[in-house]
Design an enzyme around this catalytic site. Structure first.
Site, PDB file in Angstrom:
ATOM      1  N   LYS A   1      -5.734  -3.179  11.299  1.00 29.97           N
ATOM      2  CA  LYS A   1      -4.395  -3.213  10.692  1.00 29.97           C
ATOM      3  C   LYS A   1      -3.495  -4.289  11.290  1.00 29.97           C
ATOM      4  O   LYS A   1      -2.516  -4.703  10.664  1.00 29.97           O
ATOM      5  CB  LYS A   1      -3.727  -1.843  10.822  1.00 29.97           C
ATOM      6  CG  LYS A   1      -4.361  -0.781   9.928  1.00 29.97           C
ATOM      7  CD  LYS A   1      -3.602   0.533   9.997  1.00 29.97           C
ATOM      8  CE  LYS A   1      -4.204   1.567   9.061  1.00 29.97           C
ATOM      9  NZ  LYS A   1      -3.479   2.849   9.087  1.00 29.97           N
TER      10      LYS A   1
ATOM     11  N   LYS B   1     -16.481   2.604   0.217  1.00 26.27           N
ATOM     12  CA  LYS B   1     -15.829   3.897   0.028  1.00 26.27           C
ATOM     13  C   LYS B   1     -14.691   3.782  -0.995  1.00 26.27           C
ATOM     14  O   LYS B   1     -13.975   2.786  -1.018  1.00 26.27           O
ATOM     15  CB  LYS B   1     -15.278   4.379   1.381  1.00 26.27           C
ATOM     16  CG  LYS B   1     -14.736   5.793   1.393  1.00 26.27           C
ATOM     17  CD  LYS B   1     -14.272   6.152   2.800  1.00 26.27           C
ATOM     18  CE  LYS B   1     -13.603   7.506   2.829  1.00 26.27           C
ATOM     19  NZ  LYS B   1     -13.073   7.838   4.168  1.00 26.27           N
TER      20      LYS B   1
ATOM     21  N   LYS C   1      -7.620   4.319  -2.416  1.00 24.28           N
ATOM     22  CA  LYS C   1      -6.446   4.124  -3.283  1.00 24.28           C
ATOM     23  C   LYS C   1      -5.772   2.780  -3.024  1.00 24.28           C
ATOM     24  O   LYS C   1      -4.943   2.341  -3.820  1.00 24.28           O
ATOM     25  CB  LYS C   1      -5.452   5.261  -3.081  1.00 24.28           C
ATOM     26  CG  LYS C   1      -4.901   5.391  -1.679  1.00 24.28           C
ATOM     27  CD  LYS C   1      -4.141   6.688  -1.532  1.00 24.28           C
ATOM     28  CE  LYS C   1      -3.887   7.009  -0.061  1.00 24.28           C
ATOM     29  NZ  LYS C   1      -3.461   8.379   0.148  1.00 24.28           N
TER      30      LYS C   1
END
Length: 328
Positions: A111, A192, A195
């Protein structure tokens, strides 16, 4: 009865993958375990959030928990920021954690990669996650592979605290979801389902309308063989759809292969879409009943009260162990 703790961030409507991989199993667990389900809104603010969108997502996730079948008389459902013990315990555990081990966390590296600046909270949120878990004497934490590293850190911090101060924490174990719980992208079936995928066709959300679901499954990437056969390595796309069909339709993979022997992907995709639509219909109906209701607020108020009672007992033990404040 053993205790389970699970937290989900309120970052938009959850996907079919989140439902199958986590929430559907939570419903099954609540009959056999003392379950605490937490909407971890304080974890969400480690990255920039729109204030109004965050508040909407918190309420939406709470409604979805109940809509999928979480029973507030069996489980404790609450919002993290409504139980202040989490942040205080998180600070104490930050003081037990080492910067080096926080910097080694894979999610922090991912991140923060390529960013000019990231919040300190992004680095230090694993001790807050540890506090979430340890405050409730948690025995088992259901997590995916991507969170195993954080669970190992939680165990390390608990053991370090117990050894240095007082033996008060239960050392939690990881509970990996059952086989078949990993739902893959409809467009890149080796990845995977997420969203955050920029391709809207890659995922189904739990609140997608029937026609949207049908369209997404119809356009799902498969292969040129045209045979409905489970083979994750060579046929990841069709195998992913078969897993979804099997779990939501309560039909074995072998039975699906027999049912669609000699039939093409078109028939199979249409049937899979029907199974998904029928499985999500009662969830969607209950969600829309709850979302603006007083019932949802009453459930969350009761959950916060129960969680505060349990968490504050452990927090007092932590304060006493570390020598904070006056002994009471």
């Amino acid at each position: 009865m053993q205790t389970i703790f699970s937290g989900i961030q309120p970052s938009g409507t959850i996907t079919l993958g989140n439902y199958i991989g986590a929430m559907k199993q939570f419903v099954e667990l609540q009959d056999d375990y003392n379950c605490h389900f937490c909407i971890v809104d304080q974890h969400a603010i480690t990255v920039p959030q729109d204030r109004l969108a965050l508040r909407k997502n918190i309420r939406s996730l709470a409604a979805l928990y109940i809509a999928v079948g979480i029973d507030s008389t069996k489980s404790t459902l609450f919002i993290q920021s409504e139980v202040p013990a989490h942040t205080e315990a998180g600070w104490m555990l930050q003081c037990v954690a080492y910067i080096g081990e926080l910097e080694r966390m894979t999610q922090f590296k991912d991140k923060s990669s390529g960013k000019e600046a990231v919040s300190a909270g992004l680095l230090t949120y694993p001790p807050l996650m540890a506090a979430d878990i340890l405050l409730y004497k948690t025995d088992l934490v259901p997590v995916g592979e991507d969170q195993k590293q954080h669970l190992e850190l939680t165990r390390d911090l608990a053991e370090r605290f117990n050894k240095k101060y007082n033996d008060i924490f239960t050392i939690p174990e990881v509970r990996i979801p059952k086989v078949g719980a990993r739902v893959m992208s409809l467009q890149e079936p080796t990845k995977k389902m997420s969203k955050s995928d920029p391709n809207q066709k890659a995922f189904i959300t739990i609140l997608d309308e029937p026609k949207v679901i049908e369209k997404k499954i119809k356009s799902a990437v498969t292969d040129s063989e045209g045979i409905v056969r489970f083979d994750k390595e060579n046929k990841p796309g069709i195998s992913n759809l078969m897993s979804i069909y099997s779990i939501l339709g309560n039909v074995s993979i072998e039975e699906i292969e027999r049912m669609y022997d000699g039939k093409g992907y078109g028939d199979f995709k249409a049937a899979t879409a029907k199974v998904v639509v029928e499985a999500l219909a009662p969830i969607q109906q209950r969600y829309y009943e709850l979302i603006d209701s007083e019932e949802l607020d009453q459930i969350l108020d009761a959950g916060a009260e129960k969680a505060n009672f349990v968490a504050n007992k452990m927090l007092r033990k932590m304060r006493n162990a570390m020598g904070l404040g006056r002994k009471r």
